[in-house]
Design a protein around this motif. Structure first.
Motif, mmCIF file in Angstrom:
data_model
loop_
_atom_site.group_PDB
_atom_site.id
_atom_site.type_symbol
_atom_site.label_atom_id
_atom_site.label_comp_id
_atom_site.label_asym_id
_atom_site.label_seq_id
_atom_site.Cartn_x
_atom_site.Cartn_y
_atom_site.Cartn_z
ATOM 1 N N SER A 1 57.726 36.789 23.272
ATOM 2 C CA SER A 1 56.731 36.042 22.505
ATOM 3 C C SER A 1 55.688 36.986 21.931
ATOM 4 C CB SER A 1 56.056 34.999 23.396
ATOM 5 O OG SER A 1 54.999 34.364 22.716
ATOM 6 N N ASP A 2 55.040 36.540 20.852
ATOM 7 C CA ASP A 2 53.992 37.325 20.204
ATOM 8 C C ASP A 2 52.614 37.043 20.788
ATOM 9 O OD1 ASP A 2 55.899 38.400 18.547
ATOM 10 O OD2 ASP A 2 55.610 36.903 16.970
ATOM 11 N N GLU A 3 52.545 36.255 21.840
ATOM 12 C CA GLU A 3 51.264 35.922 22.445
ATOM 13 C C GLU A 3 50.675 37.143 23.159
ATOM 14 O OE1 GLU A 3 49.588 33.136 22.259
ATOM 15 O OE2 GLU A 3 51.090 32.101 21.032
ATOM 16 N N ALA A 4 49.418 36.984 23.591
ATOM 17 C CA ALA A 4 48.749 38.060 24.318
ATOM 18 C C ALA A 4 49.447 38.313 25.656
ATOM 19 C CB ALA A 4 47.274 37.713 24.540
ATOM 20 N N TYR A 5 49.221 39.498 26.192
ATOM 21 C CA TYR A 5 49.905 39.893 27.426
ATOM 22 C C TYR A 5 49.529 38.963 28.581
ATOM 23 C CZ TYR A 5 51.371 42.825 31.336
ATOM 24 O OH TYR A 5 51.959 43.293 32.472
ATOM 25 N N GLU A 6 48.238 38.567 28.681
ATOM 26 C CA GLU A 6 47.817 37.690 29.779
ATOM 27 C C GLU A 6 48.438 36.308 29.665
ATOM 28 O OE1 GLU A 6 45.915 39.576 28.024
ATOM 29 O OE2 GLU A 6 45.081 41.027 29.476
ATOM 30 N N ARG A 7 48.756 35.853 28.473
ATOM 31 C CA ARG A 7 49.373 34.536 28.314
ATOM 32 C C ARG A 7 50.872 34.582 28.626
ATOM 33 N NH1 ARG A 7 46.549 32.720 22.582
ATOM 34 N NH2 ARG A 7 44.364 32.840 23.322
ATOM 35 N N LYS A 8 51.512 35.669 28.257
ATOM 36 C CA LYS A 8 52.936 35.801 28.573
ATOM 37 C C LYS A 8 53.147 36.031 30.068
ATOM 38 C CE LYS A 8 53.855 39.127 25.742
ATOM 39 N NZ LYS A 8 54.639 40.155 25.013
ATOM 40 N N HIS A 9 52.237 36.774 30.683
ATOM 41 C CA HIS A 9 52.381 37.118 32.100
ATOM 42 C C HIS A 9 51.062 36.797 32.813
ATOM 43 C CE1 HIS A 9 56.085 39.135 30.989
ATOM 44 N NE2 HIS A 9 55.430 39.855 30.094
ATOM 45 N N PRO A 10 50.799 35.534 33.098
ATOM 46 C CA PRO A 10 49.537 35.180 33.773
ATOM 47 C C PRO A 10 49.516 35.676 35.210
ATOM 48 C CG PRO A 10 50.955 33.261 33.583
ATOM 49 C CD PRO A 10 51.622 34.348 32.794
ATOM 50 N N GLY A 11 48.316 35.924 35.702
ATOM 51 C CA GLY A 11 48.147 36.348 37.086
ATOM 52 C C GLY A 11 48.325 35.180 38.046
ATOM 53 N N ILE A 12 48.947 35.441 39.186
ATOM 54 C CA ILE A 12 49.266 34.396 40.163
ATOM 55 C C ILE A 12 48.119 34.271 41.158
ATOM 56 C CG2 ILE A 12 50.933 33.619 41.893
ATOM 57 C CD1 ILE A 12 53.026 35.339 40.517
ATOM 58 N N LEU A 13 47.707 33.033 41.434
ATOM 59 C CA LEU A 13 46.637 32.750 42.382
ATOM 60 C C LEU A 13 47.103 31.708 43.393
ATOM 61 C CD1 LEU A 13 43.472 32.544 40.089
ATOM 62 C CD2 LEU A 13 44.068 34.358 41.686
ATOM 63 N N HIS A 14 46.596 31.829 44.602
ATOM 64 C CA HIS A 14 46.890 30.848 45.649
ATOM 65 C C HIS A 14 46.017 29.616 45.439
ATOM 66 C CE1 HIS A 14 47.082 29.056 49.703
ATOM 67 N NE2 HIS A 14 48.265 29.647 49.762
ATOM 68 N N GLN A 15 46.583 28.445 45.683
ATOM 69 C CA GLN A 15 45.878 27.205 45.357
ATOM 70 C C GLN A 15 44.718 26.913 46.299
ATOM 71 O OE1 GLN A 15 48.846 27.379 46.632
ATOM 72 N NE2 GLN A 15 49.057 25.997 48.375
ATOM 73 N N GLY A 16 44.706 27.497 47.495
ATOM 74 C CA GLY A 16 43.679 27.147 48.463
ATOM 75 C C GLY A 16 42.507 28.105 48.524
ATOM 76 N N HIS A 17 42.470 29.134 47.690
ATOM 77 C CA HIS A 17 41.389 30.122 47.753
ATOM 78 C C HIS A 17 40.159 29.617 47.006
ATOM 79 C CE1 HIS A 17 39.436 34.046 47.854
ATOM 80 N NE2 HIS A 17 40.338 34.383 48.745
ATOM 81 N N HIS A 18 38.975 30.055 47.462
ATOM 82 C CA HIS A 18 37.725 29.635 46.810
ATOM 83 C C HIS A 18 37.625 30.181 45.390
ATOM 84 C CE1 HIS A 18 33.576 28.318 46.516
ATOM 85 N NE2 HIS A 18 33.240 29.535 46.118
ATOM 86 N N VAL A 19 38.132 31.377 45.164
ATOM 87 C CA VAL A 19 38.127 31.927 43.801
ATOM 88 C C VAL A 19 38.971 31.055 42.881
ATOM 89 C CG1 VAL A 19 38.805 33.912 42.408
ATOM 90 C CG2 VAL A 19 37.668 34.269 44.600
ATOM 91 N N THR A 20 40.096 30.544 43.383
ATOM 92 C CA THR A 20 40.928 29.644 42.584
ATOM 93 C C THR A 20 40.157 28.383 42.221
ATOM 94 O OG1 THR A 20 42.854 30.480 43.770
ATOM 95 C CG2 THR A 20 43.132 28.443 42.510
ATOM 96 N N LYS A 21 39.394 27.868 43.151
ATOM 97 C CA LYS A 21 38.569 26.689 42.873
ATOM 98 C C LYS A 21 37.564 26.978 41.764
ATOM 99 C CE LYS A 21 35.128 23.704 45.057
ATOM 100 N NZ LYS A 21 34.375 23.410 46.306
ATOM 101 N N LEU A 22 36.942 28.162 41.816
ATOM 102 C CA LEU A 22 35.973 28.528 40.770
ATOM 103 C C LEU A 22 36.652 28.642 39.408
ATOM 104 C CD1 LEU A 22 33.842 31.230 42.642
ATOM 105 C CD2 LEU A 22 33.392 28.794 42.396
ATOM 106 N N VAL A 23 37.858 29.191 39.385
ATOM 107 C CA VAL A 23 38.591 29.319 38.110
ATOM 108 C C VAL A 23 38.931 27.943 37.543
ATOM 109 C CG1 VAL A 23 40.754 30.116 37.095
ATOM 110 C CG2 VAL A 23 39.498 31.603 38.652
ATOM 111 N N ILE A 24 39.372 27.017 38.402
ATOM 112 C CA ILE A 24 39.721 25.673 37.931
ATOM 113 C C ILE A 24 38.495 24.961 37.371
ATOM 114 C CG2 ILE A 24 40.552 23.407 38.674
ATOM 115 C CD1 ILE A 24 42.332 24.811 40.689
ATOM 116 N N LEU A 25 37.381 25.045 38.089
ATOM 117 C CA LEU A 25 36.163 24.387 37.603
ATOM 118 C C LEU A 25 35.678 25.011 36.302
ATOM 119 C CD1 LEU A 25 34.207 23.935 40.967
ATOM 120 C CD2 LEU A 25 35.509 22.227 39.700
ATOM 121 N N HIS A 26 35.831 26.325 36.171
ATOM 122 C CA HIS A 26 35.423 26.992 34.929
ATOM 123 C C HIS A 26 36.267 26.510 33.747
ATOM 124 C CE1 HIS A 26 34.047 30.185 32.280
ATOM 125 N NE2 HIS A 26 35.302 30.518 32.056
ATOM 126 N N CYS A 27 37.567 26.439 33.928
ATOM 127 C CA CYS A 27 38.441 25.967 32.853
ATOM 128 C C CYS A 27 38.224 24.472 32.579
ATOM 129 C CB CYS A 27 39.904 26.238 33.209
ATOM 130 S SG CYS A 27 40.321 27.996 33.345
#
Length: 581
Positions: free
Chosen positions: A293-319
């Protein structure tokens, strides 16, 4: 007299009574040293001896260690007296004197008159008559005892060189993803400035020229991006240690083709279908099928996060805030658009959205309660229309010659038998309703209770009836009503905006029609000759067997809820409210 100069030695004495409270010997000796400094300061002010040379003698090596100490820290009692001594004297002025040569020792022990005349107290020790006091004691290293109780215990924190390690538990105190990243970026900026200051001091000492760039003033977007990568790396290291170990071990092997290195994750792992790999920044990313794909590198290969981590919660609320609280689907799209892939993201996003105050305010359903029990007037056999319900419906357009007129219907229904009576009115005024009610009672008999909603015409009719009853002779009216077997009609109004309480007259009258059709079919089979009283008894028997039991089950609102109490914070939803209220 020595080479034209005169050496004058002034000896003074001062003592204190031993305090009642128990004090250690080193503290008493330090107090004595403090008194000596105060005496010196007093004599300087009174005798103007600023140019004189001052030497302080003590037989306590501990006191000398306190005064000449430059590294250790002491408790308040000792620290304050050391500060007074160093403010009014120099460590080089303090000398050690042996106990035998110390004249103050003789006074502290007590002397007779004969012993005093023979002692060195009046003349002083021999060292005072020498041209220069020996500095041998000064040359010796005098230190504080290693196990001195006056020394403060210091805590030493070890630092690891190389890549700094983040304590992810400290991020639990942040409520937004941006604040967490900004706090870490400020810490890194502070560390870089400390390093720059140390380098500047080193260059000043060595005289070297500093060719490095000027330190940054504030935080940049690039700093925030680097902080984000560093945090995600530590989160992945904490959440996926086994997967990272497998990927690193497979990556080092040369006997496996490059396209096969991403397929050695265990099938039981949740990363199995992602083809995970670690990029140049050591981040665990999704391999996936979008590499062309011609998309950006982060969109083609997103970083994996665990669903129960507090940082993951902050990312979800931010989005979720970036999507303006639109919902689960758009929040998931924004998360993956931002370069994150959260395991079991749908469940976690839905869970956090349910706790979102703004989403609850905009989309949360109104509070409901368990369906209440049926009232007595629906469960007690009584003559038809004794307990009735009423409602208006329509309008219909009716032509009279060349005119089109509106007509409304007034529906009266029996609460027990569900019998129906309909009257036609020309308007929804109070006068039209009263006339329809009079026609209804004239045909069906008097009504004891009338259930209805809060329509203006029905409320107006209730007010007119009460006004008329207030002008009547109630004793005479009651006698007449008793003869007729009736009473004053009682209006029972529903709660405002509670249309479900009028379901008796608004829906489901088909069941009573089915019962009546069965009864009429029975009368036809009997030759049409059916006693009216037997027909009434058969009707009520069928009503109890076939209809009453059908009201037993609650079709909806099956769970009891907490009632709204005083001081509860609620949001009232009113369809009739003005816009944006």
């Amino acid at each position: 007299m020595d080479k034209g100069r005169v050496h004058c030695t002034l000896v003074t004495g001062k003592a204190r009574v031993t305090p009642l409270k128990s004090i250690t010997i080193p503290r008493l000796e330090l107090t004595a040293a403090t008194i000596a400094v105060r005496v010196k300061t007093f004599l300087n002010e009174e005798l103007k001896l600023d140019d004189a040379e001052h030497i302080f003698l003590t037989d306590s090596k501990v006191v000398l260690g306190y005064i000449k100490n430059c590294e250790r820290r002491f408790h308040v009692f000792v620290a304050n007296r050391i500060q007074q001594i160093t403010d009014n004297s120099y460590p080089s002025q303090w000398r050690y004197v042996a106990t035998k040569e110390n004249p103050a020792d003789e006074v502290s022990r007590g002397l007779t008159v004969q012993q005093l005349t023979e002692s060195k107290w009046l003349r002083g020790p021999d060292m005072l008559w020498e041209d220069a006091i020996s500095k041998e004691a000064e040359e010796k290293t005098i230190e504080v005892l290693p196990n001195d109780a006056e020394e403060k215990k210091a805590q030493v924190h070890s630092l690891h060189s190389g890549t700094p390690s983040l304590e992810l538990t400290r991020l639990n105190c942040f409520s937004t993803w941006f604040k967490a990243k900004r706090a870490i970026a400020n810490c890194l900026l502070f560390i870089s400035r400390l390093k720059q200051r140390c380098e500047n001091k080193r260059h000043q000492r060595t005289g070297e020229k500093d060719d490095r760039e000027t330190p940054k003033v504030g935080i940049s977007v690039q700093d925030m991006h680097l902080v984000e990568k560093e945090v995600l790396k530590h989160v992945q290291k904490e959440s996926f240690p086994d997967e990272i170990q497998i990927i690193e071990s497979v990556t080092k092997r040369q006997d496996i083709p490059e396209r096969m290195k991403r397929r050695h994750i265990k099938k039981a792992s949740r990363h199995y279908g992602f083809d995970p790999f670690r990029d140049e920044d050591r981040l665990l990313r999704v391999g996936g099928r979008l590499q062309r794909s011609d998309e950006a590198y982060e969109r083609k290969h997103p970083g994996i996060l665990h669903q129960g981590h507090h940082v993951t919660k902050l990312v979800i609320l931010h989005c979720h805030e970036q999507t303006k609280h639109q919902g689960r689907g758009m929040t998931l799209n924004q998360i993956r658009e931002s370069g994150y892939w959260i395991l079991r993201s749908s469940i976690q996003v839905a869970r956090l959205i349910r706790k979102c105050v703004i989403c609850n305010r905009l989309r949360s359903p109104v509070q409901i309660q368990q369906m209440s029990d049926l009232p007595c007037d629906r469960l007690t056999p009584a003559p038809p229309f004794t307990y009735s319900g009423v409602d208006c419906f329509g309008p219909w357009m009716i032509k009279e010659s060349r005119k089109e007129l509106k007509k409304w219907g007034v529906l009266f229904t029996c609460m027990a038998s569900r019998a129906v009576h309909i009257e036609i009115v020309n308007s929804l005024s109070t006068y039209a309703f009263i006339q329809a009610f009079r026609r209804f009672t004239a045909l069906r008999g008097q009504v004891r209770q009338l259930r209805c909603d809060r329509g203006t015409n029905i409320v107006g009719a209730d007010s007119e009836f009460k006004k008329a009853w207030s002008e009547m002779d109630h004793e005479k009216v009651k006698d007449t009503l008793l003869k007729e077997g009736c009473d004053y009609v009682k209006f029972v109004f529903n709660v405002p905006s509670a249309s479900h309480m009028g379901g008796v007259w608004e829906r489901q009258i088909r069941s009573i029609r089915s019962v009546l059709e069965a009864l009429m079919f029975q009368s036809e089979n009997d030759g049409g000759e059916c006693n009216i009283y037997d027909l009434v008894n058969d009707f009520w028997n069928c009503w109890k067997k076939e209809f009453l039991q059908g009201l037993q089950i609650r079709q909806k609102w099956t769970r009891p809820q907490c009632d709204a109490m005083v001081d509860d914070v609620v949001i009232i939803k009113d369809d009739n409210a003005l816009r944006n209220q």
